[in-house]
Write a protein that holds these residues in place. Structure first.
Motif, PDB file in Angstrom:
ATOM      1  N   SER A 132       0.985  -1.187   0.081  1.00  0.00           N
ATOM      2  CA  SER A 132      -0.019   0.061   0.005  1.00  0.00           C
ATOM      3  C   SER A 132       0.998   1.322  -0.223  1.00  0.00           C
ATOM      4  O   SER A 132       0.311   2.243  -0.553  1.00  0.00           O
ATOM      5  N   ARG A 133       2.223   1.173   0.329  1.00  0.00           N
ATOM      6  CA  ARG A 133       3.140   2.355   0.265  1.00  0.00           C
ATOM      7  C   ARG A 133       3.762   2.398  -1.163  1.00  0.00           C
ATOM      8  O   ARG A 133       4.443   3.421  -1.247  1.00  0.00           O
ATOM      9  N   PHE A 134       3.090   1.755  -2.079  1.00  0.00           N
ATOM     10  CA  PHE A 134       3.754   1.630  -3.415  1.00  0.00           C
ATOM     11  C   PHE A 134       2.850   2.389  -4.263  1.00  0.00           C
ATOM     12  O   PHE A 134       1.830   2.029  -4.290  1.00  0.00           O
ATOM     13  N   SER A 135       3.106   3.502  -5.162  1.00  0.00           N
ATOM     14  CA  SER A 135       2.370   4.087  -5.998  1.00  0.00           C
ATOM     15  C   SER A 135       2.830   3.952  -7.540  1.00  0.00           C
ATOM     16  O   SER A 135       4.069   3.948  -7.708  1.00  0.00           O
ATOM     17  N   SER A 179      -2.226   3.710  -5.460  1.00  0.00           N
ATOM     18  CA  SER A 179      -1.718   2.687  -4.469  1.00  0.00           C
ATOM     19  C   SER A 179      -1.627   1.134  -5.157  1.00  0.00           C
ATOM     20  O   SER A 179      -2.874   1.004  -5.765  1.00  0.00           O
ATOM     21  N   LEU A 180      -0.762   0.508  -4.854  1.00  0.00           N
ATOM     22  CA  LEU A 180      -0.845  -0.878  -5.274  1.00  0.00           C
ATOM     23  C   LEU A 180      -1.284  -2.092  -4.256  1.00  0.00           C
ATOM     24  O   LEU A 180      -1.027  -3.163  -4.217  1.00  0.00           O
ATOM     25  N   SER A 181      -2.047  -1.284  -3.263  1.00  0.00           N
ATOM     26  CA  SER A 181      -2.738  -2.147  -2.253  1.00  0.00           C
ATOM     27  C   SER A 181      -3.404  -3.031  -3.004  1.00  0.00           C
ATOM     28  O   SER A 181      -3.695  -4.148  -2.224  1.00  0.00           O
ATOM     29  N   VAL A 182      -4.040  -2.929  -3.871  1.00  0.00           N
ATOM     30  CA  VAL A 182      -4.882  -3.884  -4.751  1.00  0.00           C
ATOM     31  C   VAL A 182      -4.437  -3.791  -6.369  1.00  0.00           C
ATOM     32  O   VAL A 182      -3.851  -2.728  -6.602  1.00  0.00           O
ATOM     33  N   PRO A 183      -4.682  -4.870  -6.923  1.00  0.00           N
ATOM     34  CA  PRO A 183      -4.207  -4.640  -8.450  1.00  0.00           C
ATOM     35  C   PRO A 183      -4.987  -3.747  -9.006  1.00  0.00           C
ATOM     36  O   PRO A 183      -6.192  -3.257  -8.871  1.00  0.00           O
ATOM     37  N   ARG A 184      -4.132  -3.050 -10.088  1.00  0.00           N
ATOM     38  CA  ARG A 184      -4.840  -1.805 -10.803  1.00  0.00           C
ATOM     39  C   ARG A 184      -4.607  -1.919 -12.416  1.00  0.00           C
ATOM     40  O   ARG A 184      -3.785  -2.758 -12.790  1.00  0.00           O
ATOM     41  N   THR A 185      -5.390  -1.450 -13.025  1.00  0.00           N
ATOM     42  CA  THR A 185      -5.300  -1.335 -14.500  1.00  0.00           C
ATOM     43  C   THR A 185      -3.950  -0.658 -14.828  1.00  0.00           C
ATOM     44  O   THR A 185      -3.865   0.689 -14.539  1.00  0.00           O
ATOM     45  N   ALA A 186      -3.132  -1.144 -15.568  1.00  0.00           N
ATOM     46  CA  ALA A 186      -1.952  -0.497 -16.108  1.00  0.00           C
ATOM     47  C   ALA A 186      -2.142   0.210 -17.383  1.00  0.00           C
ATOM     48  O   ALA A 186      -1.733   1.196 -17.490  1.00  0.00           O
ATOM     49  N   PHE A 187      -2.926  -0.335 -18.369  1.00  0.00           N
ATOM     50  CA  PHE A 187      -3.194  -0.065 -19.597  1.00  0.00           C
ATOM     51  C   PHE A 187      -4.376  -1.007 -20.231  1.00  0.00           C
ATOM     52  O   PHE A 187      -4.398  -1.926 -19.963  1.00  0.00           O
TER      53      PHE A 187
END
Length: 176
Positions: A99-102, A129-137
């Motif tokens: 969660s400390r990674f953006s 935040s990468l606390s959960v998976p995110r759409t990158a592209f």
């Protein structure tokens, strides 16, 4: 006295997506063909060193999606996820929560083929935040073979309680 905190050995794992489930009849044919939807990432990244209570950010290198499915409306979504990062010894002071990674993807740096490409986060102001998976592209429309590349940035907010050491973890990009 502050201890120096180093984040190295970021493993950028690759998890290619599957366009369709594999049936028993498809096994032989697929074993001979390269994957039609792939993602490539750098083997690893050293984000550098800093002190507890500060932040550091670096580009992760080129991420590239290659879609050779060639059909109509060949859309895809690339996702980014992270593990917590840790240094040997265990305990909360030796772990940096994901969660400390953006993360932000930025604009596409190269594309081929038709279609609309949509970055997950265009600027640092939109970092997530990468606390959960995110759409990158994502590729949201278009036909035929295509590629898309981008150079995402990762920022780490190091907690003031972090002990000195080398922290490692995994950033995973996948596409489906």
């Amino acid at each position: 006295m502050q201890m120096l905190w180093t984040l190295t050995g970021v493993v950028a794992a690759v998890v290619p997506g599957a366009a369709a489930p594999v049936t028993a009849q498809d096994v032989t044919r697929i074993a001979r063909q390269p994957s039609l939807l792939t993602i490539t990432v750098p083997a690893g990244v050293n984000l550098g060193s800093t002190f507890p209570g500060s932040s550091l950010g670096r580009q992760l290198g080129e991420i590239r999606v290659s879609d050779k499915r060639g059909g109509q409306n060949t859309v895809w979504t690339a996702t980014v996820a992270a593990t917590d990062f840790a240094t040997p010894g265990g305990g909360p002071a030796r772990q940096i929560s994901r969660s400390r990674f953006s993360y932000w993807s930025g604009q596409a740096t190269a594309t081929t083929g038709s279609g609309t490409r949509v970055p997950g986060q265009v600027t640092s102001a939109q970092a997530q935040s990468l606390s959960v998976p995110r759409t990158a592209f994502a590729k949201t429309s278009g036909n035929g073979n295509n590629t898309t590349a981008w150079h995402p940035t990762l920022v780490v907010a190091v907690p003031t309680t972090a002990v000195g050491g080398t922290y490692t973890g995994t950033i995973t990009h996948s596409v489906a």
